[in-house]
Design a protein around this motif. Structure first.
Motif, PDB file in Angstrom:
ATOM      1  N   TYR A 193       0.818  -1.214   0.000  1.00  0.00           N
ATOM      2  CA  TYR A 193       0.000   0.000   0.000  1.00  0.00           C
ATOM      3  C   TYR A 193       0.856   1.270   0.000  1.00  0.00           C
ATOM      4  O   TYR A 193       1.029   1.868  -1.071  1.00  0.00           O
ATOM      5  N   PRO A 194       1.412   1.733   1.118  1.00  0.00           N
ATOM      6  CA  PRO A 194       2.217   2.962   1.035  1.00  0.00           C
ATOM      7  C   PRO A 194       3.348   2.913   0.007  1.00  0.00           C
ATOM      8  O   PRO A 194       3.605   3.911  -0.678  1.00  0.00           O
ATOM      9  N   ASP A 195       4.011   1.766  -0.126  1.00  0.00           N
ATOM     10  CA  ASP A 195       5.091   1.682  -1.116  1.00  0.00           C
ATOM     11  C   ASP A 195       4.552   1.831  -2.542  1.00  0.00           C
ATOM     12  O   ASP A 195       5.278   2.292  -3.437  1.00  0.00           O
ATOM     13  N   ARG A 196       3.310   1.467  -2.744  1.00  0.00           N
ATOM     14  CA  ARG A 196       2.663   1.686  -4.049  1.00  0.00           C
ATOM     15  C   ARG A 196       2.161   3.121  -4.158  1.00  0.00           C
ATOM     16  O   ARG A 196       2.287   3.760  -5.207  1.00  0.00           O
ATOM     17  N   TRP A 197       1.594   3.631  -3.067  1.00  0.00           N
ATOM     18  CA  TRP A 197       1.038   4.987  -3.103  1.00  0.00           C
ATOM     19  C   TRP A 197       2.094   6.035  -3.428  1.00  0.00           C
ATOM     20  O   TRP A 197       1.812   7.000  -4.134  1.00  0.00           O
ATOM     21  N   ILE A 198       3.297   5.867  -2.899  1.00  0.00           N
ATOM     22  CA  ILE A 198       4.319   6.896  -3.100  1.00  0.00           C
ATOM     23  C   ILE A 198       4.714   7.002  -4.572  1.00  0.00           C
ATOM     24  O   ILE A 198       5.238   8.031  -5.010  1.00  0.00           O
ATOM     25  N   HIS A 201      -1.548   9.961  -8.179  1.00  0.00           N
ATOM     26  CA  HIS A 201      -2.551  10.662  -7.370  1.00  0.00           C
ATOM     27  C   HIS A 201      -1.859  11.344  -6.189  1.00  0.00           C
ATOM     28  O   HIS A 201      -1.315  10.685  -5.306  1.00  0.00           O
ATOM     29  N   MET A 202      -1.873  12.676  -6.179  1.00  0.00           N
ATOM     30  CA  MET A 202      -1.139  13.431  -5.166  1.00  0.00           C
ATOM     31  C   MET A 202      -1.558  13.073  -3.747  1.00  0.00           C
ATOM     32  O   MET A 202      -0.723  12.979  -2.833  1.00  0.00           O
ATOM     33  N   TRP A 203      -2.853  12.858  -3.520  1.00  0.00           N
ATOM     34  CA  TRP A 203      -3.309  12.597  -2.152  1.00  0.00           C
ATOM     35  C   TRP A 203      -2.840  11.230  -1.656  1.00  0.00           C
ATOM     36  O   TRP A 203      -2.644  11.040  -0.451  1.00  0.00           O
ATOM     37  N   LEU A 204      -2.637  10.279  -2.546  1.00  0.00           N
ATOM     38  CA  LEU A 204      -2.056   9.002  -2.127  1.00  0.00           C
ATOM     39  C   LEU A 204      -0.590   9.185  -1.741  1.00  0.00           C
ATOM     40  O   LEU A 204      -0.117   8.590  -0.765  1.00  0.00           O
ATOM     41  N   ARG A 205       0.133   9.999  -2.487  1.00  0.00           N
ATOM     42  CA  ARG A 205       1.531  10.252  -2.128  1.00  0.00           C
ATOM     43  C   ARG A 205       1.606  10.966  -0.779  1.00  0.00           C
ATOM     44  O   ARG A 205       2.456  10.646   0.062  1.00  0.00           O
ATOM     45  N   ARG A 206       0.732  11.928  -0.560  1.00  0.00           N
ATOM     46  CA  ARG A 206       0.710  12.619   0.736  1.00  0.00           C
ATOM     47  C   ARG A 206       0.393  11.630   1.863  1.00  0.00           C
ATOM     48  O   ARG A 206       0.997  11.688   2.940  1.00  0.00           O
ATOM     49  N   THR A 207      -0.531  10.723   1.615  1.00  0.00           N
ATOM     50  CA  THR A 207      -0.881   9.715   2.616  1.00  0.00           C
ATOM     51  C   THR A 207       0.320   8.845   2.957  1.00  0.00           C
ATOM     52  O   THR A 207       0.571   8.535   4.135  1.00  0.00           O
ATOM     53  N   ALA A 208       1.081   8.448   1.947  1.00  0.00           N
ATOM     54  CA  ALA A 208       2.273   7.629   2.189  1.00  0.00           C
ATOM     55  C   ALA A 208       3.277   8.371   3.071  1.00  0.00           C
ATOM     56  O   ALA A 208       3.877   7.786   3.988  1.00  0.00           O
ATOM     57  N   ILE A 209       3.449   9.655   2.828  1.00  0.00           N
ATOM     58  CA  ILE A 209       4.398  10.445   3.618  1.00  0.00           C
ATOM     59  C   ILE A 209       3.925  10.598   5.062  1.00  0.00           C
ATOM     60  O   ILE A 209       4.733  10.598   5.994  1.00  0.00           O
ATOM     61  N   LEU A 210       2.611  10.675   5.259  1.00  0.00           N
ATOM     62  CA  LEU A 210       2.076  11.021   6.579  1.00  0.00           C
ATOM     63  C   LEU A 210       1.633   9.838   7.434  1.00  0.00           C
ATOM     64  O   LEU A 210       1.346  10.030   8.615  1.00  0.00           O
ATOM     65  N   PHE A 211       1.572   8.630   6.897  1.00  0.00           N
ATOM     66  CA  PHE A 211       0.960   7.559   7.692  1.00  0.00           C
ATOM     67  C   PHE A 211       1.740   7.236   8.963  1.00  0.00           C
ATOM     68  O   PHE A 211       1.181   6.732   9.936  1.00  0.00           O
ATOM     69  N   GLN A 212       3.042   7.548   9.006  1.00  0.00           N
ATOM     70  CA  GLN A 212       3.844   7.286  10.207  1.00  0.00           C
ATOM     71  C   GLN A 212       3.889   8.486  11.160  1.00  0.00           C
ATOM     72  O   GLN A 212       4.681   8.487  12.108  1.00  0.00           O
ATOM     73  N   LEU A 213       3.059   9.465  10.939  1.00  0.00           N
ATOM     74  CA  LEU A 213       3.151  10.727  11.666  1.00  0.00           C
ATOM     75  C   LEU A 213       3.146  10.544  13.181  1.00  0.00           C
ATOM     76  O   LEU A 213       3.817  11.286  13.906  1.00  0.00           O
ATOM     77  N   LYS A 214       2.404   9.568  13.684  1.00  0.00           N
ATOM     78  CA  LYS A 214       2.278   9.357  15.128  1.00  0.00           C
ATOM     79  C   LYS A 214       3.139   8.198  15.638  1.00  0.00           C
ATOM     80  O   LYS A 214       2.992   7.775  16.781  1.00  0.00           O
TER      81      LYS A 214
END
Length: 221
Positions: free
Chosen positions: A134-139, A143-156
């Protein structure tokens, strides 16, 4: 539309405030219509609604989320995410597909960031074997929002952050001009700096990032 969704929609629409809605729509650049119910009021309305009507479980809850997401006013997408918070601990692996669909639908920073950092982040913490699919594919996605999601999923994630993956994702996106990607890079680095400021400073010093990303990354260092 299910009886549950009809009731919740009626409850929220009965509390609409057009004056507040206009200000909220302007703040969100006219992306979505609003009822004009701010977060504290929305939270209380939903809590009171659940006290009276109960919270759906399992597939009924997920169907409620899908129906809420289709309603036009933005408050209903926030209500949908509140329902998903109730499901996090019970979610199976395939729940990631619904979360991905929500990132791709009615996409804007208010929903995407919450889904990424809170819902997807927690889900992938529970099922880390999904990260490569998932994130490795999203980056790599267009789709910009998928790339942003990949960058942010580890935020916490704090000390559990996979820094090689985080820094690798940022390297992949560092030349992008999009404001939301540059902002996400800075935000992710700033958050990780609370755990390892020296690692972030070294990475920023050795990586050609946009001024916005650098400013955000080093804001509290």
């Amino acid at each position: 539309m299910s009886d549950y969704i009809e009731k919740i929609a009626a409850c929220f629409r009965a509390n609409a405030d057009r004056n507040k809605a206009e200000a909220m729509e302007a703040y969100m650049r006219g992306q979505f219509p609003f009822l004009g119910i701010k977060t504290p009021e929305r939270t209380k309305l939903l809590h009171d609604f659940w006290q009276t009507n109960g919270v759906p479980q399992g597939e009924e809850l997920l169907q409620a989320v899908r129906e809420l997401w289709l309603l036009p006013e933005r408050e209903f997408q926030n209500v949908a995410m509140a329902h998903l918070d109730k499901h996090v601990k019970r979610a199976d692996k395939l729940h990631i597909d619904l979360l991905e669909q929500l990132v791709l639908s009615k996409s804007w920073w208010d929903t995407v960031d919450y889904i990424a950092a809170h819902l997807i982040g927690r889900h992938l913490s529970k099922y880390p074997e999904l990260i490569t699919d998932y994130p490795d594919r999203w980056i790599e996605s267009d789709h910009m929002w998928l790339r942003r999601t990949a960058i942010l999923f580890q935020l916490k994630y704090k000390g559990r952050t996979d820094t090689l993956r985080l820094f690798g994702y940022i390297e992949r996106c560092k030349e992008e001009k999009d404001f939301f990607i540059r902002k996400a890079i800075g935000w992710a680095l700033r958050e990780y700096a609370k755990t390892d400021a020296e690692a972030v400073k070294r990475f920023v010093a050795s990586t050609e990032l946009s001024p916005l990303s650098v400013r955000e990354a080093l804001k509290n260092v």
